[in-house]
Design a protein around this motif. Structure first.
Motif, PDB file in Angstrom:
ATOM      1  N   VAL A  12      44.896  44.082  29.931  1.00 36.55           N
ATOM      2  CA  VAL A  12      43.818  44.549  30.801  1.00 36.55           C
ATOM      3  C   VAL A  12      43.194  45.803  30.199  1.00 36.55           C
ATOM      4  CG1 VAL A  12      43.156  45.314  33.114  1.00 36.55           C
ATOM      5  CG2 VAL A  12      45.059  43.719  32.838  1.00 36.55           C
ATOM      6  N   VAL A  60      45.683  46.131  40.047  1.00 34.80           N
ATOM      7  CA  VAL A  60      44.345  45.574  39.904  1.00 34.80           C
ATOM      8  C   VAL A  60      43.820  45.128  41.263  1.00 34.80           C
ATOM      9  CG1 VAL A  60      43.048  43.616  38.976  1.00 34.80           C
ATOM     10  CG2 VAL A  60      44.709  44.769  37.540  1.00 34.80           C
ATOM     11  N   MET A  63      39.451  41.839  38.547  1.00 35.29           N
ATOM     12  CA  MET A  63      39.312  41.835  37.103  1.00 35.29           C
ATOM     13  C   MET A  63      38.554  40.584  36.699  1.00 35.29           C
ATOM     14  SD  MET A  63      43.161  41.012  35.779  1.00 35.29           S
ATOM     15  CE  MET A  63      43.876  39.383  35.983  1.00 35.29           C
ATOM     16  N   TYR A  91      41.446  40.845  29.890  1.00 33.79           N
ATOM     17  CA  TYR A  91      40.646  41.018  31.096  1.00 33.79           C
ATOM     18  C   TYR A  91      40.093  42.435  31.128  1.00 33.79           C
ATOM     19  CZ  TYR A  91      42.865  36.727  32.675  1.00 33.79           C
ATOM     20  OH  TYR A  91      43.285  35.425  32.773  1.00 33.79           O
ATOM     21  N   SER A  93      39.086  45.454  34.028  1.00 31.31           N
ATOM     22  CA  SER A  93      39.139  45.864  35.423  1.00 31.31           C
ATOM     23  C   SER A  93      38.475  47.226  35.575  1.00 31.31           C
ATOM     24  CB  SER A  93      40.577  45.945  35.930  1.00 31.31           C
ATOM     25  OG  SER A  93      40.595  46.394  37.271  1.00 31.31           O
TER      26      SER A  93
END
Length: 141
Positions: A12, A60, A63, A91, A93
């Motif tokens: 992420v 999160v 995302m 990903y 976020s």
């Protein structure tokens, strides 16, 4: 005897106010975004969320898929001689909650970096994803 294998992981990129959260890895001292290996039967989305929480203490809220990275740039030789070819599902976020708390067994430091002032010592498997993200932000894409 060393082994060579392929591994799927998820990461992420946490981004807010022109800053990106990076962690300094304990194993190589380099900086990178949070992520890790997908467990058997685990959805990659769940891996990304789990790894982010384990490594940073952040949860999160939303995302989106950024890209999937693989190939020679993501080949890694471990100190024991094993070779892994990583497939990293990355990903982004911008919506998260919680207080930063690093996972001491894997992380030396957590720090917000301005997108235009990223450290030089980036963990090699993270470079393709991080470079693409920075180019998109700087190019306004």
């Amino acid at each position: 005897m060393s082994k060579e294998f392929q591994s799927c992981g998820a990461s992420v990129i946490v981004y807010k106010d022109n800053k990106i959260l990076l962690q300094q890895r304990r194993d190589n001292g380099c900086w990178g975004y949070p992520g890790g290996h997908t467990e058997l039967g685990e959805k990659v989305e769940d891996t990304a969320k789990r790894e982010l929480f384990e490594e940073t203490g952040l949860k999160v809220l939303s995302m989106k898929l950024f890209d999937v990275f693989s190939g020679p740039e993501l080949r890694r030789v471990y100190p024991d001689g094993n070779i892994v070819h990583i497939i990293d599902v990355v990903y982004i976020s911008t919506e998260f909650e919680g207080k930063l708390k690093l996972q001491e067994s894997e992380v030396l430091d957590l720090k917000w970096f301005d997108i235009n002032d990223i450290p030089d010592n980036i963990s090699p498997p993270v470079k393709p994803g991080l470079n693409k993200f920075i180019k998109q932000i700087q190019g306004g894409l």
